[in-house]
Design a protein around this motif. Structure first.
Motif, PDB file in Angstrom:
ATOM      1  N   ILE A   1      20.901 -17.118  -6.412  1.00 15.57           N
ATOM      2  CA  ILE A   1      21.143 -16.414  -7.671  1.00 15.57           C
ATOM      3  C   ILE A   1      20.022 -16.709  -8.667  1.00 15.57           C
ATOM      4  O   ILE A   1      19.528 -15.802  -9.353  1.00 15.57           O
ATOM      5  CB  ILE A   1      22.508 -16.843  -8.267  1.00 15.57           C
ATOM      6  N   LYS A   2      19.584 -17.967  -8.687  1.00 13.38           N
ATOM      7  CA  LYS A   2      18.495 -18.312  -9.600  1.00 13.38           C
ATOM      8  C   LYS A   2      17.198 -17.643  -9.180  1.00 13.38           C
ATOM      9  O   LYS A   2      16.395 -17.249 -10.034  1.00 13.38           O
ATOM     10  CB  LYS A   2      18.331 -19.826  -9.673  1.00 13.38           C
TER      11      LYS A   2
ATOM     12  N   VAL B   1      -2.993 -13.741 -16.197  1.00 12.04           N
ATOM     13  CA  VAL B   1      -3.743 -15.009 -16.186  1.00 12.04           C
ATOM     14  C   VAL B   1      -3.141 -15.980 -17.203  1.00 12.04           C
ATOM     15  O   VAL B   1      -2.923 -17.159 -16.918  1.00 12.04           O
ATOM     16  CB  VAL B   1      -5.243 -14.752 -16.493  1.00 12.04           C
ATOM     17  N   VAL B   2      -2.827 -15.445 -18.405  1.00  9.89           N
ATOM     18  CA  VAL B   2      -2.264 -16.276 -19.470  1.00  9.89           C
ATOM     19  C   VAL B   2      -0.892 -16.814 -19.049  1.00  9.89           C
ATOM     20  O   VAL B   2      -0.597 -18.000 -19.204  1.00  9.89           O
ATOM     21  CB  VAL B   2      -2.162 -15.456 -20.772  1.00  9.89           C
ATOM     22  N   VAL B   3      -0.068 -15.928 -18.495  1.00  8.90           N
ATOM     23  CA  VAL B   3       1.284 -16.333 -18.089  1.00  8.90           C
ATOM     24  C   VAL B   3       1.208 -17.378 -16.969  1.00  8.90           C
ATOM     25  O   VAL B   3       1.884 -18.408 -17.025  1.00  8.90           O
ATOM     26  CB  VAL B   3       2.104 -15.110 -17.620  1.00  8.90           C
ATOM     27  N   VAL B   4       0.372 -17.121 -15.969  1.00  7.24           N
ATOM     28  CA  VAL B   4       0.328 -18.009 -14.805  1.00  7.24           C
ATOM     29  C   VAL B   4      -0.226 -19.383 -15.195  1.00  7.24           C
ATOM     30  O   VAL B   4       0.294 -20.407 -14.764  1.00  7.24           O
ATOM     31  CB  VAL B   4      -0.507 -17.381 -13.663  1.00  7.24           C
ATOM     32  N   ILE B   5      -1.273 -19.409 -16.037  1.00  3.99           N
ATOM     33  CA  ILE B   5      -1.805 -20.711 -16.461  1.00  3.99           C
ATOM     34  C   ILE B   5      -0.749 -21.474 -17.253  1.00  3.99           C
ATOM     35  O   ILE B   5      -0.563 -22.675 -17.074  1.00  3.99           O
ATOM     36  CB  ILE B   5      -3.113 -20.530 -17.262  1.00  3.99           C
ATOM     37  N   GLY B   6      -0.010 -20.767 -18.120  1.00  4.59           N
ATOM     38  CA  GLY B   6       1.076 -21.421 -18.841  1.00  4.59           C
ATOM     39  C   GLY B   6       2.105 -21.979 -17.874  1.00  4.59           C
ATOM     40  O   GLY B   6       2.475 -23.158 -17.943  1.00  4.59           O
ATOM     41  N   PHE B   7       2.541 -21.149 -16.951  1.00  2.00           N
ATOM     42  CA  PHE B   7       3.594 -21.535 -16.008  1.00  2.00           C
ATOM     43  C   PHE B   7       3.199 -22.714 -15.136  1.00  2.00           C
ATOM     44  O   PHE B   7       4.015 -23.570 -14.838  1.00  2.00           O
ATOM     45  CB  PHE B   7       3.924 -20.352 -15.092  1.00  2.00           C
TER      46      PHE B   7
ATOM     47  N   LEU C   1      12.159 -23.637 -16.924  1.00  4.05           N
ATOM     48  CA  LEU C   1      12.562 -22.987 -15.671  1.00  4.05           C
ATOM     49  C   LEU C   1      12.472 -23.977 -14.513  1.00  4.05           C
ATOM     50  O   LEU C   1      13.343 -24.004 -13.639  1.00  4.05           O
ATOM     51  CB  LEU C   1      11.679 -21.771 -15.381  1.00  4.05           C
ATOM     52  N   TYR C   2      11.413 -24.814 -14.521  1.00  2.00           N
ATOM     53  CA  TYR C   2      11.269 -25.808 -13.467  1.00  2.00           C
ATOM     54  C   TYR C   2      12.428 -26.803 -13.514  1.00  2.00           C
ATOM     55  O   TYR C   2      13.027 -27.133 -12.487  1.00  2.00           O
ATOM     56  CB  TYR C   2       9.929 -26.532 -13.621  1.00  2.00           C
TER      57      TYR C   2
END
Lengths: 503, 151
Positions: free
Chosen positions: A169-170, A209-215, A427-428
């Motif tokens: 579900i997650k 790129v911005v989202v992935v580097i943040g994540f 999220l992690y």
């Protein structure tokens, strides 16, 4: 032999000095990021994407480097696994268990050598498979229309969701989050702006790129803040070589590992972690007569290492032939290719033979380079592990800033990156798989586009999505994949029981 | 009772988010329909799916994770603060100076030795600037306050 002709042309591209340098750079960066716990191939690739755009690198050179980082990381992740018992990426978990047991017996050298040789074996064998299967699959996938593509993406999402996290579900919720992030910006069909809140900077959508580097990068820094630590590095490697007898003993283990890894790698969501687990378990059942697996058996290093390298090459197949990646690393590579106006898919090999065959040839070259980097030169890489965390982590941040800033030359992106870093951390902690969010973000526009094209073709008739045998097959596969966790749980429970019996 | 509170709270949050996200689709200013689906259907579908899935999360939550203590949250707060300050400082004072401050601050948060942290931070910032701006021509901010002083 048509393939050999293409391959020769590919080598003509891969063996230019510039492209050899790109492959070497990719392999070097890949080994380093693969080795450092917490930093993986995703970070390495995503940080370089704005740079390749800004420098106007030709697409074949960029993809040669990105692929080098990807398969190079599968070599590097075993170094820290063997020496520190900390897998560099999750694909090296089995190597950590078996290889570190060898290190504790004073056999770190042979463990590192076996890992490099098995990686080379798995990598090279699976390039042959990639070279043979990819063109054939392309020819088959050419029949895919928008309805089939939509179903294929649903299949990719459901498999990734059920395989990449603990809770299905997650995984599905994480996919929804990624798809929702993808809707930010101008709708390309009707030019309506969605979820931009009047921010001009969001009209083009969120830059991945911005989202992935943040994540990934920023999230990693915040996780490091939880537990500030430095690792004691074991540097007495001994002779990094294996004997002919050890090689002969591990040969069929590597063959089976490579085959398992390749086919698991092709599946969306499965990837190196599952590949190495399945390969190790298979070998334990087949060849472990004395019960030495798990206590430092060299075959227990060979199996997962051959498998995780083969799986990295297998994962290139859905990316290149279907344009639908099955993992976070290949999703990031898709984003990079789309940015260079190259659309992976059934027509990719026919339209971009230089890119595809140049890439294939460079992978042969890159694996040889990696064998050299990882056998005689492994001592150099081990020194990178000695960089203290208080410097290494901030250095990762600094490099991330350069990358994020150069996307749009805008400090606003630094703030966005920080926000996504915190979101990634939360999220992690709550165990939502980030890979699903990333895949949703990258595939979101393609998915909506295919849905709307399908509806235009059928004039709004929704049954069109289920109108071809291929589409129906993919829908069934998508639903079936939701039950995979149950099957794996049973498989896992069975292996737990067998372990207890051994003890 | 409190052992699975995290997922319940997350579920409620996602449910509210899905409702808000779905409601926003009714505010899109659609002047003409270029295709039979339009810009509303896909986001609306996502909102409905997320709503249903978040209900499931509320009903069947996982055990809560181990949340870090207040020390970690203070560190995370400080790190985030340095990012925000950095975003506002980098254009005025330039990449080398702002990045030196940033790396030093982070290194100190991560218990690095002060002098080594400052020297390492400066060397790395200067190296990155030389590599990306001078060698690879990527244009990092030089610092608008220095513009009067040189070039």
């Amino acid at each position: 032999m048509e393939i050999l002709n293409f391959l020769f042309e590919g080598f003509a591209i891969a063996l230019t000095p510039f492209n050899i340098a790109m492959a070497l750079a990719g392999c070097f960066i890949g080994t380093a990021v693969g080795m450092l716990p917490g930093i993986g191939p995703v970070n390495g690739i995503v940080v370089l994407i704005p740079l390749t755009f800004a420098l106007g690198l030709p697409p074949e050179s960029s993809i040669i480097m990105f692929a080098g980082i990807y398969y190079g990381s599968q070599y590097g992740n075993s170094i820290s696994a063997i020496l520190l018992n900390v897998p560099g990426t999750s694909a090296a978990v089995m190597t950590a268990m078996e290889g570190n047991a060898m290190t504790k017996k004073g056999r770190a050298g042979p463990a590192l050598a076996m890992s490099a040789i098995a990686s080379f074996f798995g990598g090279t064998v699976s390039i042959v498979a990639l070279m043979l299967f990819a063109p054939a699959l392309s020819k088959w996938a050419i029949r895919f229309g928008p309805a089939e593509y939509f179903a294929l993406m649903v299949f990719a999402f459901s498999t990734l969701s059920s395989l990449s996290g603990k809770n299905l579900i997650k995984g599905l919720l994480a996919t929804m989050m990624g798809l929702m992030l993808a809707t930010v910006g101008l709708d390309p069909v009707s030019a309506v702006d969605r979820y931009t809140f009047g921010q001009l900077k969001l009209l083009d959508g969120l830059d991945f790129v911005v989202v992935v580097i943040g994540f990934f990068a920023i999230n990693e820094i915040l996780r490091y803040a939880e537990n500030i630590h430095d690792q004691e590095v074991f540097t007495k490697l001994g002779r990094v070589m294996i004997t002919a007898k050890e090689f002969a003993m591990s040969f069929w283990t590597m063959v089976r590992g490579a085959a398992i890894g390749f086919f698991v790698g092709v599946l969306p969501g499965a990837g190196g972690t599952i590949a190495s687990f399945v390969a190790w378990t298979t070998e334990q059942r087949l060849v472990d007569r004395q019960g030495t697996f798990g206590t430092g058996d060299i075959r227990g290093v060979a199996a997962p290492e051959a498998a995780n390298n083969a799986s990295a090459n297998g994962a290139m197949i859905p990316l290149l032939t279907l344009g639908v990646p099955g993992s976070e690393t290949t999703a990031v590579m898709l984003g990079a290719l789309l940015g260079m106006n190259i659309t992976p898919g059934p027509l990719f090999i026919a339209n971009n033979p230089t890119v595809f065959w140049g890439l294939i040839a460079s992978m042969y070259v890159g694996n040889v380079l990696l064998l050299i980097l990882n056998l005689p030169l492994v001592g150099i890489f081990v020194r990178i592990l000695k960089v203290p965390g208080w410097f290494l982590m901030p250095a990762v941040v600094a490099v991330s800033f350069v990358a994020v800033y150069s996307v749009n030359n805008s400090p606003f992106d630094i703030l966005l990156m920080a926000a996504f870093g915190i979101m990634g951390y939360l999220l992690y902690k709550t165990e939502f798989p980030l890979a699903s969010v990333i895949l949703g973000l990258v595939l979101g526009p393609l998915m909506e586009n295919n849905l709307r094209r399908a509806m235009s073709l059928s004039d709004g008739d929704w049954t069109y999505l289920f109108s071809s045998p291929i589409a129906i097959g993919l829908w069934i596969a998508a639903i079936a994949s939701l039950f995979l966790p149950l099957i794996i749980k049973r498989f896992g429970a069975a292996s737990e029981i067998s372990k207890e019996e051994v003890n | 009772m409190t052992t699975n509170l995290t997922d319940r709270v997350t579920g409620v949050f996602l449910l509210l988010f899905a409702i808000w996200y779905g409601y926003r689709t009714t505010l899109f200013k659609v002047s003409f329909m270029a295709d039979p689906v339009g810009p509303r259907v896909f986001p609306l579908g996502l909102a409905i799916l997320m709503g249903v899935l978040s209900l499931y999360l509320i009903i069947k939550p996982d055990p809560s994770p181990v949340w870090p203590g207040s020390k970690t949250w203070i560190r995370i707060g400080l790190i985030t603060l340095t990012f925000i300050v950095y975003a506002y400082l980098m254009v005025p004072i330039g990449f080398v100076l702002s990045t030196t401050f940033e790396i030093t601050a982070l290194a100190l948060i991560f218990r690095g030795p002060p002098l080594k942290s400052i020297i390492g931070a400066f060397l790395l910032s200067a190296a990155l600037y030389s590599l990306f701006d001078i060698l690879l021509d990527l244009s990092l901010p030089t610092g608008s306050v220095f513009r009067g002083l040189w070039g």
